[in-house]
Design a protein around this motif. Sequence first.
Motif, PDB file in Angstrom:
ATOM      1  N   LEU A 159       0.833  -1.422   0.034  1.00 54.03           N
ATOM      2  CA  LEU A 159       0.148  -0.017   0.159  1.00 54.03           C
ATOM      3  C   LEU A 159       0.781   1.044  -0.072  1.00 54.03           C
ATOM      4  O   LEU A 159       0.465   2.231  -0.677  1.00 54.03           O
ATOM      5  CB  LEU A 159      -1.040   0.136   1.109  1.00 54.03           C
ATOM      6  N   TRP A 160       2.216   1.152   0.553  1.00 56.32           N
ATOM      7  CA  TRP A 160       3.041   2.267   0.485  1.00 56.32           C
ATOM      8  C   TRP A 160       3.381   3.034  -1.124  1.00 56.32           C
ATOM      9  O   TRP A 160       3.947   3.755  -0.999  1.00 56.32           O
ATOM     10  CB  TRP A 160       4.311   2.224   1.388  1.00 56.32           C
ATOM     11  N   ALA A 161       3.063   1.833  -1.757  1.00 55.63           N
ATOM     12  CA  ALA A 161       3.454   2.278  -3.308  1.00 55.63           C
ATOM     13  C   ALA A 161       2.564   3.328  -3.769  1.00 55.63           C
ATOM     14  O   ALA A 161       2.967   3.912  -4.743  1.00 55.63           O
ATOM     15  CB  ALA A 161       3.404   0.880  -4.200  1.00 55.63           C
ATOM     16  N   PHE A 162       1.260   3.484  -3.169  1.00 55.87           N
ATOM     17  CA  PHE A 162       0.240   4.449  -3.568  1.00 55.87           C
ATOM     18  C   PHE A 162       0.736   5.760  -3.249  1.00 55.87           C
ATOM     19  O   PHE A 162       0.939   5.822  -1.941  1.00 55.87           O
ATOM     20  CB  PHE A 162      -0.995   4.077  -3.071  1.00 55.87           C
ATOM     21  N   ASP A 163       1.028   6.702  -4.041  1.00 59.34           N
ATOM     22  CA  ASP A 163       1.782   7.914  -3.789  1.00 59.34           C
ATOM     23  C   ASP A 163       0.331   8.703  -3.700  1.00 59.34           C
ATOM     24  O   ASP A 163      -0.438   9.039  -4.612  1.00 59.34           O
ATOM     25  CB  ASP A 163       2.629   8.696  -4.860  1.00 59.34           C
ATOM     26  N   LEU A 164      -0.017   9.364  -2.323  1.00 58.37           N
ATOM     27  CA  LEU A 164      -1.212  10.043  -2.009  1.00 58.37           C
ATOM     28  C   LEU A 164      -0.844  11.394  -1.502  1.00 58.37           C
ATOM     29  O   LEU A 164      -0.973  11.569  -0.269  1.00 58.37           O
ATOM     30  CB  LEU A 164      -1.951   9.569  -1.262  1.00 58.37           C
ATOM     31  N   PRO A 165      -0.234  12.383  -2.280  1.00 62.29           N
ATOM     32  CA  PRO A 165       0.059  13.696  -1.920  1.00 62.29           C
ATOM     33  C   PRO A 165      -1.186  14.608  -1.212  1.00 62.29           C
ATOM     34  O   PRO A 165      -2.435  14.034  -1.790  1.00 62.29           O
ATOM     35  CB  PRO A 165       0.479  14.294  -3.244  1.00 62.29           C
ATOM     36  N   TYR A 166      -0.945  15.537  -0.705  1.00 63.58           N
ATOM     37  CA  TYR A 166      -2.094  16.272  -0.289  1.00 63.58           C
ATOM     38  C   TYR A 166      -2.963  16.605  -1.427  1.00 63.58           C
ATOM     39  O   TYR A 166      -2.449  17.013  -2.531  1.00 63.58           O
ATOM     40  CB  TYR A 166      -1.674  17.527   0.138  1.00 63.58           C
TER      41      TYR A 166
END
Length: 189
Positions: A159-166
Amino acid sequence: MSGFALHFLRHGAPEQPGLMLGRTDAAPTPEGIAACARQVADLDVEHILSSDLQRCVLPAAAIAGAQSREPIIDDRWRELDFGDWDGKQASAIAPEPLGRFWSDPDRYPAPNGERWSTLIDRVASALADLSPVPTLVVTHGGAIRAAIHCLCGIPRQHLWAFDLPYAALLSLHIWPGTPWTAQIRGLRP
């Protein structure tokens, strides 16, 4: 069954970025609120849900107000509680325990913090209560990753592979059932 659109919007940038913000109720910047509103300007949703923390509540209220709706506040969409580390810079935390936490936040939660499995359980509960109508959830990076795990079965370590910027927007299409199935439609950073 046709299913429904489910959109996850990460809150906008907080006034003090770079902190371990779990239960700490940090306000978003005006620019962060505006970025969130821009991300979802073209979405057609019936429900707008939000974590109860102001970095989510304020953008959700702005988005809902533009659509003449009221946001539904639900504390199950809160971020993972970082316990004694909450509100601190990651650089202020000893590297060894922080590294163990990032590698396995269920086995090595932050001191006095929440286990990953507890976050999964509360997000799963919130998902189970959704109406099958187009929905926007304004929430946090951890809660979005927990929802992806619940809906798509992606293991925690991936799940940390998902880049979820602000102000990132993740759109899914959900087919209710046991278990629910989801198809990722897109991610807009």
